[in-house]
Design an enzyme around this catalytic site. Structure first.
Site, short mmCIF file in Angstrom:
data_model
loop_
_atom_site.label_atom_id
_atom_site.label_comp_id
_atom_site.label_asym_id
_atom_site.label_seq_id
_atom_site.Cartn_x
_atom_site.Cartn_y
_atom_site.Cartn_z
CE LYS A 60 -3.99 -2.13 2.26
NZ LYS A 60 -3.44 -3.48 2.34
CG PHE A 100 16.62 -4.81 5.67
CD1 PHE A 100 17.37 -5.98 5.63
CD2 PHE A 100 16.75 -3.98 6.78
CE1 PHE A 100 18.23 -6.32 6.67
CE2 PHE A 100 17.61 -4.31 7.82
CZ PHE A 100 18.35 -5.48 7.76
CG ASP A 105 8.83 -10.63 10.12
OD1 ASP A 105 9.34 -10.84 11.24
OD2 ASP A 105 7.60 -10.60 9.92
CG ASP A 109 7.41 -14.49 11.35
OD1 ASP A 109 8.16 -14.72 12.33
OD2 ASP A 109 6.81 -13.42 11.18
NE ARG A 114 5.36 -9.96 3.93
CZ ARG A 114 5.06 -9.64 5.19
NH1 ARG A 114 4.14 -8.70 5.41
NH2 ARG A 114 5.63 -10.26 6.20
CG ASP A 177 8.01 -10.90 17.54
OD1 ASP A 177 7.28 -11.57 18.30
OD2 ASP A 177 7.73 -10.70 16.34
CE LYS A 203 8.26 -7.94 13.85
NZ LYS A 203 7.71 -9.30 14.04
CG PHE A 242 -0.16 -0.02 11.33
CD1 PHE A 242 -0.88 0.20 10.17
CD2 PHE A 242 0.93 -0.87 11.27
CE1 PHE A 242 -0.55 -0.42 8.98
CE2 PHE A 242 1.28 -1.51 10.08
CZ PHE A 242 0.54 -1.28 8.94
CG ASP A 246 -0.31 -6.18 10.38
OD1 ASP A 246 -0.83 -5.91 9.27
OD2 ASP A 246 0.68 -6.92 10.50
CG ASP A 247 -0.84 -8.23 16.25
OD1 ASP A 247 0.00 -8.37 15.34
OD2 ASP A 247 -0.54 -7.88 17.41
#
Length: 357
Positions: A60, A100, A105, A109, A114, A177, A203, A242, A246-247
């Protein structure tokens, strides 16, 4: 280097997004052309070009678009071409930083998609080459800053310091995290609302919210420390909102809409939903969460999601979202407009408030 005219007005016929995307083609060509001085063989050049076009654009781009938008607010006028171009370069540097982080990530994860397509490391023949590609993305930021700001902008050293500082802050957040929620050692006793808040601030909030505004403030020659302090007082809570959003979308969002398949439950993420659930869980629910959270099986994920449903987590989130909007709006109202305009914070908030599920 494309050098826009210094004194003519920025074009108004092209949309904000089209104008921003056009600058990406210019600076991507810069990075690819720059490889020649290092005698990079043709296959290496082709790889870098493919990698940056796959990983940097396509989101976005709220972070990147915020820089020229904020600069316009700070200067209280339309931008001339050179100002627009350089603010867009800085915006793309933020997007490059985002690439990056995301490449790295996704590997950590074990993410699958993505932005609606397979993660870069999931591409055939890429795999762990993506780790080095992430390093190249980070280095590209400093190539661009050197090309477009060194020797022409007094604030060039401040840009370097800002990117280094925010990158380090983000890496500390990522470290906590990973330490709090390693995938191979699920221990929900390590989770807490306080620790989740720290992870969110470091983060996400600094690089996604503070950095774009601070870059625009540097371009606008804002030097009063009070202005940066007031900006941070709004932007860090905005970043928290935010990330909580997102979670929530990771669990409840449509992958076609949000551009990724959520994996927070399987990945043992110390996210907002799980710390809220732990805070409210009955002994029976806590036992089920201990047994099922952080497990890859769809059946385990289903049990966790059922607990969220039983707790009416969507309603808990809706109340949080409304309260956050009111809290952040109140913080914006406290901004001293003799230092910085409130408008740029309102614009930023409107970009993200109530993103689609």
């Amino acid at each position: 280097m494309v050098s826009p005219a210094q004194n003519s007005s920025a074009p108004k016929s092209t949309s904000e997004l089209d104008s921003f995307n056009a600058v990406f083609d210019v600076i991507a060509a810069d990075i690819v052309a720059d490889l020649a001085q290092y005698n990079v063989p043709p296959e290496g050049i082709a790889h870098v070009k493919k990698m940056i076009y796959y990983t940097v654009p396509g989101g976005k781009m709220n972070r990147g678009l915020t820089v020229p938008s904020a600069l316009r607010s700070l200067l209280r006028r339309d931008l001339i071409k050179d100002e627009l171009f350089k603010s867009q370069v800085l915006g793309w540097c933020v997007e490059w930083l985002q690439a990056f982080f995301l490449i790295s990530d996704d590997i950590m994860d074990a993410s699958i998609t993505r932005r609606g397509q397979p993660c870069w490391y999931k591409q055939p023949t890429i795999g762990m080459i993506a780790i080095n590609d992430a390093f190249i993305c980070e280095s590209a930021i400093y190539r661009l800053l050197k090309k477009y700001f060194k020797g022409t902008a007094d604030y060039y050293p401040d840009l370097l310091e800002l990117f280094h500082e925010v990158t380090y802050q983000t890496e500390l957040g990522q470290m906590m995290d990973l330490l709090t929620a390693p995938e191979d050692d699920v221990d929900l006793s390590k989770f807490s609302i306080k620790k989740q808040a720290y992870i969110v601030e470091y983060k996400t909030a600094y690089y996604s919210f503070y950095l774009p505004i601070a870059l625009a403030m540097q371009m606008a020659n804002v030097t009063d420390a009070r202005a940066f302090k007031q900006a941070k007082a709004v932007l860090l809570p905005l970043g928290e909102y935010f990330q909580v959003q997102d979670d929530f979308l990771d669990c409840y969002g449509d992958p076609k809409t949000i551009g990724k398949i959520g994996t927070d439950i399987e990945s043992n993420k110390c996210g907002w939903l799980i710390v809220q659930a732990l805070d409210r869980a009955t002994p029976e629910q806590r036992k089920l969460l201990d047994e099922n959270y952080g497990q890859r099986s769809p059946e385990n994920v289903k049990i966790v999601k059922q607990i969220y449903k039983d707790m009416d987590m969507t309603n808990i989130y809706a109340k949080y979202e409304d309260a956050s909007y009111k809290r952040i709006s109140a913080l914006i109202e406290q901004i001293d407009e003799t230092l910085i305009p409130r408008e740029m914070f309102v614009t930023f908030m409107n970009r993200i408030y109530k993103r689609k599920v």
